[in-house]
Design a protein around this motif. Structure first.
Motif, PDB file in Angstrom:
ATOM      1  N   GLU A   9       0.847  -1.177   0.000  1.00 12.74           N
ATOM      2  CA  GLU A   9       0.000   0.000   0.000  1.00 12.74           C
ATOM      3  C   GLU A   9       0.882   1.225   0.000  1.00 12.74           C
ATOM      4  O   GLU A   9       2.011   1.193   0.455  1.00 12.74           O
ATOM      5  N   GLN A  10       0.306   2.263  -0.489  1.00 21.38           N
ATOM      6  CA  GLN A  10       1.035   3.514  -0.401  1.00 21.38           C
ATOM      7  C   GLN A  10       0.229   4.468   0.427  1.00 21.38           C
ATOM      8  O   GLN A  10      -0.939   4.703   0.149  1.00 21.38           O
ATOM      9  N   ASP A  11       0.865   4.963   1.407  1.00 24.75           N
ATOM     10  CA  ASP A  11       0.150   5.884   2.261  1.00 24.75           C
ATOM     11  C   ASP A  11       0.269   7.281   1.695  1.00 24.75           C
ATOM     12  O   ASP A  11       1.347   7.843   1.611  1.00 24.75           O
ATOM     13  N   THR A  12      -0.861   7.790   1.298  1.00 25.07           N
ATOM     14  CA  THR A  12      -0.822   9.138   0.752  1.00 25.07           C
ATOM     15  C   THR A  12      -1.467  10.123   1.705  1.00 25.07           C
ATOM     16  O   THR A  12      -1.852  11.206   1.329  1.00 25.07           O
ATOM     17  N   ALA A  13      -1.599   9.658   2.955  1.00 26.73           N
ATOM     18  CA  ALA A  13      -2.231  10.535   3.931  1.00 26.73           C
ATOM     19  C   ALA A  13      -1.463  11.844   4.017  1.00 26.73           C
ATOM     20  O   ALA A  13      -0.259  11.891   3.861  1.00 26.73           O
ATOM     21  N   GLY A  14      -2.198  12.869   4.281  1.00 30.59           N
ATOM     22  CA  GLY A  14      -1.550  14.167   4.383  1.00 30.59           C
ATOM     23  C   GLY A  14      -1.712  14.980   3.123  1.00 30.59           C
ATOM     24  O   GLY A  14      -1.824  16.185   3.165  1.00 30.59           O
ATOM     25  N   ALA A  15      -1.761  14.283   2.003  1.00 29.44           N
ATOM     26  CA  ALA A  15      -1.956  15.014   0.759  1.00 29.44           C
ATOM     27  C   ALA A  15      -3.383  15.523   0.705  1.00 29.44           C
ATOM     28  O   ALA A  15      -4.301  14.785   1.008  1.00 29.44           O
ATOM     29  N   PRO A  16      -3.575  16.788   0.361  1.00 27.25           N
ATOM     30  CA  PRO A  16      -4.942  17.305   0.302  1.00 27.25           C
ATOM     31  C   PRO A  16      -5.682  16.657  -0.857  1.00 27.25           C
ATOM     32  O   PRO A  16      -5.111  16.419  -1.909  1.00 27.25           O
ATOM     33  N   ARG A  17      -6.918  16.325  -0.596  1.00 29.37           N
ATOM     34  CA  ARG A  17      -7.638  15.709  -1.703  1.00 29.37           C
ATOM     35  C   ARG A  17      -9.117  16.081  -1.630  1.00 29.37           C
ATOM     36  O   ARG A  17      -9.637  16.443  -0.587  1.00 29.37           O
ATOM     37  N   VAL A  18      -9.755  15.940  -2.746  1.00 29.19           N
ATOM     38  CA  VAL A  18     -11.172  16.260  -2.822  1.00 29.19           C
ATOM     39  C   VAL A  18     -11.952  15.001  -2.463  1.00 29.19           C
ATOM     40  O   VAL A  18     -11.636  13.917  -2.928  1.00 29.19           O
ATOM     41  N   VAL A  19     -12.910  15.169  -1.597  1.00 29.57           N
ATOM     42  CA  VAL A  19     -13.722  14.021  -1.231  1.00 29.57           C
ATOM     43  C   VAL A  19     -14.905  13.929  -2.185  1.00 29.57           C
ATOM     44  O   VAL A  19     -15.683  14.873  -2.317  1.00 29.57           O
ATOM     45  N   SER A  69     -18.168  10.580   0.377  1.00 29.86           N
ATOM     46  CA  SER A  69     -18.824  11.280   1.483  1.00 29.86           C
ATOM     47  C   SER A  69     -20.119  10.579   1.888  1.00 29.86           C
ATOM     48  O   SER A  69     -20.519  10.624   3.046  1.00 29.86           O
ATOM     49  N   LYS A  70     -20.758   9.930   0.933  1.00 30.94           N
ATOM     50  CA  LYS A  70     -22.004   9.246   1.270  1.00 30.94           C
ATOM     51  C   LYS A  70     -21.756   7.853   1.825  1.00 30.94           C
ATOM     52  O   LYS A  70     -22.547   7.330   2.601  1.00 30.94           O
ATOM     53  N   LEU A  71     -20.677   7.244   1.366  1.00 26.45           N
ATOM     54  CA  LEU A  71     -20.462   5.843   1.697  1.00 26.45           C
ATOM     55  C   LEU A  71     -19.589   5.624   2.935  1.00 26.45           C
ATOM     56  O   LEU A  71     -19.864   4.768   3.766  1.00 26.45           O
ATOM     57  N   ARG A  72     -18.548   6.429   3.047  1.00 28.08           N
ATOM     58  CA  ARG A  72     -17.570   6.173   4.106  1.00 28.08           C
ATOM     59  C   ARG A  72     -18.181   6.115   5.515  1.00 28.08           C
ATOM     60  O   ARG A  72     -17.881   5.191   6.282  1.00 28.08           O
ATOM     61  N   PRO A  73     -19.064   7.077   5.850  1.00 26.20           N
ATOM     62  CA  PRO A  73     -19.641   7.015   7.206  1.00 26.20           C
ATOM     63  C   PRO A  73     -20.332   5.674   7.473  1.00 26.20           C
ATOM     64  O   PRO A  73     -20.218   5.120   8.570  1.00 26.20           O
ATOM     65  N   PHE A  74     -21.006   5.171   6.476  1.00 20.88           N
ATOM     66  CA  PHE A  74     -21.710   3.903   6.644  1.00 20.88           C
ATOM     67  C   PHE A  74     -20.722   2.750   6.852  1.00 20.88           C
ATOM     68  O   PHE A  74     -20.855   1.949   7.768  1.00 20.88           O
ATOM     69  N   ILE A  75     -19.712   2.721   6.006  1.00 23.52           N
ATOM     70  CA  ILE A  75     -18.726   1.640   6.083  1.00 23.52           C
ATOM     71  C   ILE A  75     -18.046   1.666   7.450  1.00 23.52           C
ATOM     72  O   ILE A  75     -17.877   0.639   8.106  1.00 23.52           O
TER      73      ILE A  75
END
Lengths: 865, 424
Positions: free
Chosen positions: A62-72, A77-83
């Motif tokens: 895996e590549q961790d790209t955390a920290g990079a700004p990104r558009v959600v 936005s609809k799915l992640r909260p449910f998951i």
């Protein structure tokens, strides 16, 4: 954290959900089955594991790209909260049941593997297997949102990932094949014996969907031989004959036969006859009816339909008259007949008595109404009558009939008069005689004969071979639409010609057999284009003529090709205008509108008998209305917004009556200005559209809503998910009750909540598109809301206003559909820039339908490969 | 049975079950497979409540009562890989057990169907390796994509025959040609293929790479016709078989259509013209018959989406359930009455499957499947077998049938191993 599929290329076998048996087999060997996804999941668990187990390997690094700004994205936005709320506890870093980590799934679907992973999640949710029953269950609304996000996201991903590429080698579809043969040989053929065309993206022009098989080849060969035989096989000018059928004989025979049968039954009753009073009464009424029928004044010189004073107690038989015509060779014939009302009449001639006329051709005539010639309005009363004249084309060498059929509304009208007429006034329809003349041969020898055998049919013996070669070569060149056949191939055909001669075939027959081989060669069957990036002028001519005529380029186009002038934009524009003005462009307007609007579904609708006004002739008018409406928008270059609402409609007399539009008497279809308060105008008011989105008995707000969404809002609705348990089997009274069941289940609600309310807006139209204010015992309930859940409406007029507010999605969808048809390939994500550019240009031209055709032809895509 | 178990059958199938069963020296009867498929699903009441040999026939299955000892109901079988796909595709993957969504984006792909695998094995000694028949035409038959039940090794649909007259002529010939005439005709057909191949090569040279692949279909058809011509040459000396069946004269509809197909199928099997037949039965025209009988006109799709049991849709479905059973019963009658070469009946040497890829509504699991006939050796018929969910892959049944009739295959599609409960 965004996992990426790096590391190694994922083997496509791995991605393919165990397509080859070895993959899944391997998994069973690996004993994944002790894991259980939930109580009801046993069945599908195997395959889910099979895939996921292997996909896991694919996740590898895996590549961790955390920290990079990104558009959600909306998907995320609809799915992640449910998951995160409902899945990750078991399928996450701590437990990772089924070796599945939903916390690592990427919300940015970039490839097939990514789509497959989410697809499996959706499948589990749809099947109601997740979360397991002993876990906290999400709210219905929450679940619906998640399912909707997944469905829409995957639909979009599928589109994005679709392989688009260039135009795939196109085989002639059935329509094009028929037209091409007509162009070559000057005759029409019946392509019923060919297998159905494949279909992708809704259009029969899409090359990727075409396939060819042994059966195709055999049928093509058979058809080609038959067509050549019809076109070239008649060596002498066929004598034109004129035959008049005295139809009273046809009818009297039928009357005599049923009378005799019933007389016999009365004389020698069987046990069943004795047991049933009803049967005896029926038999007596038939005998009485036959006597009465013979007393009608009009039956001395004609046949009477629809009279209650006949032995035919069954309405269908009484309302139909089938007249056999002489069995003649294929060709064009003139049909004349004389018909009126069997009067004397009670002065209500204007009430509208309609009779449909069909030409039935072929040995399976029992089932097929081959060609509807017209629906005529009868306005004269016996012994006065009108004469009608038509042309029809006989395709086969088998039996043929002319069939007259009273429309259902007319049958009803006649029945309603029975009680009042008391015997003096005869209300029925009368056909005096039917006449056939032909075959009509305007030019002899036929032009095709001259074009094939350009120097006659009896060459000198020493020139025979050279002449045959030239005949074959010229024909092949035409058949291949000016693509040059190789010398080797022509020599091969000549070899066949010689073989046929050796066998004892005449010169002409041997040539004919060789030409049949040209018509099964790929050069004829496929629209061959070379390998260059841009198409050449010949190929452009073919694309153009097959787009607008579904037929090969004509002389003028080919001349421009020869001069190298076709690609000039102004010239191209002029040619599009010329092709559209030509009546052959009906091939385009009819095929495109029929397929885009899915009008062929109309043939499949079985209409409930309670809709007495609906019959075959109205079905025919429905289809014509939508097709002709489309053609008229193109002809006048009217805006595509008229598909949503228009102050005009394309109506014939029968439609005007059905819709309750007060129009002056019409012959055939007319472009009619609608009254201010008419709910017609646009697709929504068209009978075909309203009828196909129902089941012939009830309206279907669901189907109507889906259709509106797809055609007028440009939004595709995902297909219903499999394995969702049946809706409750309660008996519902109102439509709204019935559909509220959809909202109870999240799997259903996710789509239905945006679809059903749209469909409700059309509830004032019944299952066959007639206006109604009552639905059974309840007042029509046409309250609805747009998919945004905000803009409410009551009835179709208000719905139309909302639809007109957002023309963009509708026109984009229409543009995409027409581009698919024109290019013969699926339009995908890769085409988004092309689409955007074209759409902007189209918008600048106020979405004129003729402008659309020009834009498509002038576009880069139309001239690239 | 553990899911890890694979080949349960010894290689008994090597020599062909038929050969094994028939006495030495006596001409043994060949083994045959027949697959019947119908559009959309059945009602829930089609399925028996009880299992085992004592199971009670449901009303829908009642017309099959006279054949009770010649068929079984196989419960809980599912095409796992397609049970997640389109909900109205009753025929597309029925015999392929494939995952048509295997390559998202390309939209659709299928794989070889088990009848075609069988044809590779059983088709060697007969005129027609397989026969594809279809009554279902168009998009509202609940069949899904494809022009028959059969799919070739490349996953392309093999169009089925729907015309009785054409089928009769193909099987039993129209004219009486001499051997010499037939030989000449075959030679001529070969020359025709040689010529069209020349043009195909020209086209292949002109078009680009991707399109050349599309054109490969054309080359493929040339090769397959050549293969068939080669076969015809082998059969040259043998005249087309004679049948007592009369040449059909007109197009039939509904159950008359199906019964005529059954007659032709029986004749084809009895004359050993083929040993593998698939038939995708019509739905819409069958329902029209119900409409004519009762005045209830329901469209095929609506039939399995009923609400309450009093609806016309549900009544139509119940009628269709029963109709299918009585049609199957009539086929079994025909097969039972037909003598095979060794004096047994055709039913003794044929395995017949009737079923579809949809249970009811949108449910794609636990399909309605009937297995009939005594082909492939002794079967304990007369029972309702209920497979455990992990064994319930429909591909296991296909594998079983293939092995029972002597095909040497170890797996088919996503199969795990043959079903053994019914045998031995």
């Amino acid at each position: 954290m965004v996992p990426q599929f790096t590391g190694r290329q994922i083997n496509s076998r791995v991605v393919t959900l165990g397509l080859s048996s070895s993959v899944s087999h391997m998994n069973t060997q690996r004993q994944f089955n002790p894991l259980n996804l939930g109580k009801r999941s046993g069945l599908l668990a195997g395959i889910a594991l099979a895939y996921l187990g292997l996909a896991q390997e694919g996740f590898g690094q895996e590549q961790d790209t955390a920290g990079a700004p990104r558009v959600v994205s909306e998907f995320e936005s609809k799915l992640r909260p449910f998951i995160e709320a409902h899945c990750v506890r078991c399928h996450g870093p701590r437990k990772s049941k089924a070796r599945l980590r939903l916390d690592q799934f990427s919300y940015d679907i970039q490839d097939e593997a990514g789509a497959q992973s989410w697809q499996l999640v959706l499948d589990r949710l749809n099947a109601g297997e997740m979360p397991p029953e002993d876990e906290l269950q999400p709210e219905t609304k929450e679940m619906a949102t998640a399912i909707a996000a997944l469905s829409d996201g995957l639909l979009a991903a599928q589109e994005r990932l679709a392989a688009t590429g260039g135009v795939v080698l196109r085989k002639l579809n059935k329509r094009e094949y028929e037209n091409t043969i007509r162009d070559l040989l000057g005759i029409s053929i019946d392509t019923k014996s060919l297998p159905e065309d494949g279909n992708l993206g809704g259009f029969d022009t899409v090359g990727a969907a075409h396939f060819i098989s042994q059966l195709h080849f055999e049928r093509y060969h058979k058809l080609a031989r038959r067509a050549l035989d019809v076109a070239l096989g008649v060596r002498e000018k066929p004598a034109s004959i004129k035959v008049r059928s005295q139809v009273e004989l046809v009818r009297n025979r039928e009357v005599d036969a049923i009378e005799l049968k019933c007389q016999n039954q009365l004389k020698n009753p069987t046990g069943r006859d004795r047991a049933s009073l009803g049967r005896r009464m029926y038999q007596k009424s038939v005998v009485k009816g036959a006597g009465r029928y013979r007393q009608l004044p009009s039956v001395q010189s004609g046949a009477v339909l629809g009279s209650p004073r006949t032995p035919f107690t069954r309405g269908t038989k009484n309302a139909i008259l089938r007249v056999p015509l002489p069995n003649r060779e294929p060709g064009v014939y003139r049909l004349r007949f004389r018909a009126g009302l069997a009067g004397p009449f009670d002065g209500e001639l204007d009430a509208g008595y309609f009779m449909s006329v069909y030409h039935i051709d072929g040995w399976d005539a029992e089932q097929t109404l081959n060609e509807s010639l017209d629906t005529v309005k009868l306005v004269k009363s016996f012994p006065e009558a009108q004469e009608f004249e038509y042309r029809f084309e006989k395709l086969s060498r088998s039996k043929q009939f002319i069939e007259f059929q009273l429309t259902e509304a007319t049958q009803d009208l006649l029945l309603s008069k029975v009680s009042r007429s008391k015997g003096e006034v005869v209300t029925a329809v009368w056909v005096d005689w039917v006449e056939m003349e032909g075959p009509l041969v305007p030019v002899w020898p036929p032009p095709v004969w001259e074009s094939v055998f350009f120097a006659g049919t009896s060459p000198a013996a020493d020139e025979e071979l050279a002449y045959a070669r030239e005949v074959i070569r010229r024909f092949a060149l035409r058949a291949f639409r000016q693509r040059k056949p190789s010398e080797e191939y022509i020599d091969g055909l000549l070899g066949l010609f010689q073989e046929y001669c050796l066998e004892g075939l005449s010169f002409v027959d041997a040539v004919q057999e060789s030409l049949a081989i040209v018509l099964v060669s790929p050069g004829f069957l496929y629209l061959v284009e070379g390998d260059a990036a841009r198409i050449d002028q010949r190929e452009l001519a073919c694309r153009l003529s097959y787009f607008l005529w579904s037929a090969p380029p004509d002389e003028e186009l080919l001349e421009l090709v020869a001069k190298g002038q076709l690609a000039d934009p102004a010239q191209l524009r002029a040619q599009v205008e010329r092709l559209l003005k030509d009546e052959r462009s009906a091939a385009f307007t009819e095929a495109f509108s029929t397929q885009w609007l899915e009008l062929e579904r109309l043939d499949m609708i079985v209409v409930n008998r309670t809709f007495r006004s609906f019959g075959e002739s109205l079905r025919h008018s429905f289809k014509q209305e939508s097709v002709r409406f489309f053609a008229e928008l193109v002809r006048q270059n009217l805006s595509a917004s008229q598909f949503i609402d228009s102050d005009h409609a394309m109506l014939d007399e029968a439609l005007a009556q059905h819709y309750g539009v007060d129009a002056s008497p019409m012959s055939g279809f007319q472009w009619v200005k609608l009254p201010e308060d008419s709910p017609r105008g646009g697709l929504i008011g068209q009978g075909a559209i309203l009828t196909i989105n129902g089941n012939g008995a009830r309206t279907s707000p669901v189907e109507r809503g889906v259709y509106l969404s797809r055609k007028l809002l440009g939004k595709d609705i995902p297909p219903p998910p499999p394995n969702v348990p049946q809706l409750s089997t309660k008996l519902f009274i109102t439509m709204r009750e019935r559909l509220s069941a959809h909202m109870e289940q999240a799997q259903c609600a996710s789509c239905h909540q945006s679809v059903d309310p749209l469909g409700f807006g059309l509830e004032h139209f019944d299952a066959v598109g007639a206006w109604r204010t009552m639905d059974g015992e309840n007042e029509v309930d046409a309250l609805g809301v747009m998919p945004d859940g905000l803009r409410k409406f009551n009835g179709s007029d208000e719905l139309k206003q909302h639809l007109l507010e957002e023309l963009e999605p509708m026109t984009e969808a229409l543009m995409k559909a027409s581009l698919t048809y024109a290019l013969g390939r699926r339009i995908g994500f890769a085409d988004r820039e092309l689409l955007a550019k074209l759409h902007a240009a189209w918008k600048a031209e106020d979405y004129g339908m003729r402008s659309l055709v020009h834009l498509l032809v002038q576009s880069e895509a139309f001239q690239a490969k | 049975m553990g899911s890890g178990a694979t080949l349960a059958l010894p290689l008994l199938s090597n020599s062909g079950m038929g050969a094994l069963l028939a006495g030495a020296g006596k001409r043994s009867a060949p083994q045959r497979l027949v697959f019947l498929n119908f559009g959309y699903g059945t009602s829930e009441s089609w399925f028996p409540d009880t299992t085992g040999v004592d199971y009670k026939l449901t009303e829908a299955l009642a017309p099959l009562a006279r054949h009770r000892q010649s068929f079984s109901v196989l419960g809980n079988l599912t095409n796992l890989q397609s049970a997640i796909a389109e909900v109205h595709w009753g025929a597309t993957t029925f015999l392929t057990s494939a995952n048509t969504r295997s390559t998202p984006g390309t939209g659709f792909r299928n794989d070889i169907s088990c009848d075609q695998v069988a044809a590779q094995h059983l088709g060697k000694d007969v005129r027609f390796p397989s026969l594809e028949l279809t009554g279902a035409q168009g998009t509202t038959e609940g069949a899904g994509p494809g022009a028959s039940l059969a799919w070739d090794v490349r996953g392309n649909s093999i169009p089925g025959e729907w015309d009785h007259v054409e089928l009769f002529e193909r099987l039993f010939g129209a004219g009486n040609m001499s051997v010499a005439q037939r030989r000449r005709l075959l030679k001529q057909k070969r020359s025709v293929l040689d010529v069209v191949r020349l043009d195909a090569r020209d086209v292949a040279k002109e078009v680009g790479g991707e399109n050349r692949q599309k054109l490969e279909e054309y080359f493929e058809l040339i090769r397959s016709i050549e293969g068939r011509l080669g076969r015809d040459e082998d059969w040259l000396e043998k005249p087309l078989p004679k049948t007592e069946l009369e040449q059909p004269s007109k197009r039939l509809q509904g159950s008359a259509d199906i019964e005529m197909m059954f007659d032709l199928m029986t004749a084809a099997l009895q004359t050993d013209s083929t040993r593998v037949i698939t038939y995708r039965m019509p739905t819409t025209t069958l329902l029209r018959e119900f409409g004519e009988e009762t005045g209830t006109n329901v469209m095929a799709h609506a039939m399995t989406h009923f609400g309450h049991k009093s609806t016309p849709e549900y009544r139509t479905l119940l009628w269709r359930d029963k109709k299918l059973s009585s049609l199957l019963a009539s086929l079994l009658d025909k097969l039972k009455a037909a003598r095979d070469v060794d004096g047994s009946s055709l039913l003794d040497n044929t395995l017949i499957v009737m079923g579809t890829g949809i249970r009811t509504g949108h449910l794609l699991q636990n399909l309605p499947i009937i297995l009939a006939g005594h082909g492939g050796g002794p079967i304990r018929h007369g029972a309702h077998y209920q497979y455990a969910s992990h064994a319930g892959r429909l591909s296991n049944l296909w594998l079983t049938l293939l092995q029972r009739v002597g095909c040497q295959v170890n797996s088919f599609a996503d199969s795990e191993g043959p079903l053994t409960e019914m045998f031995g």
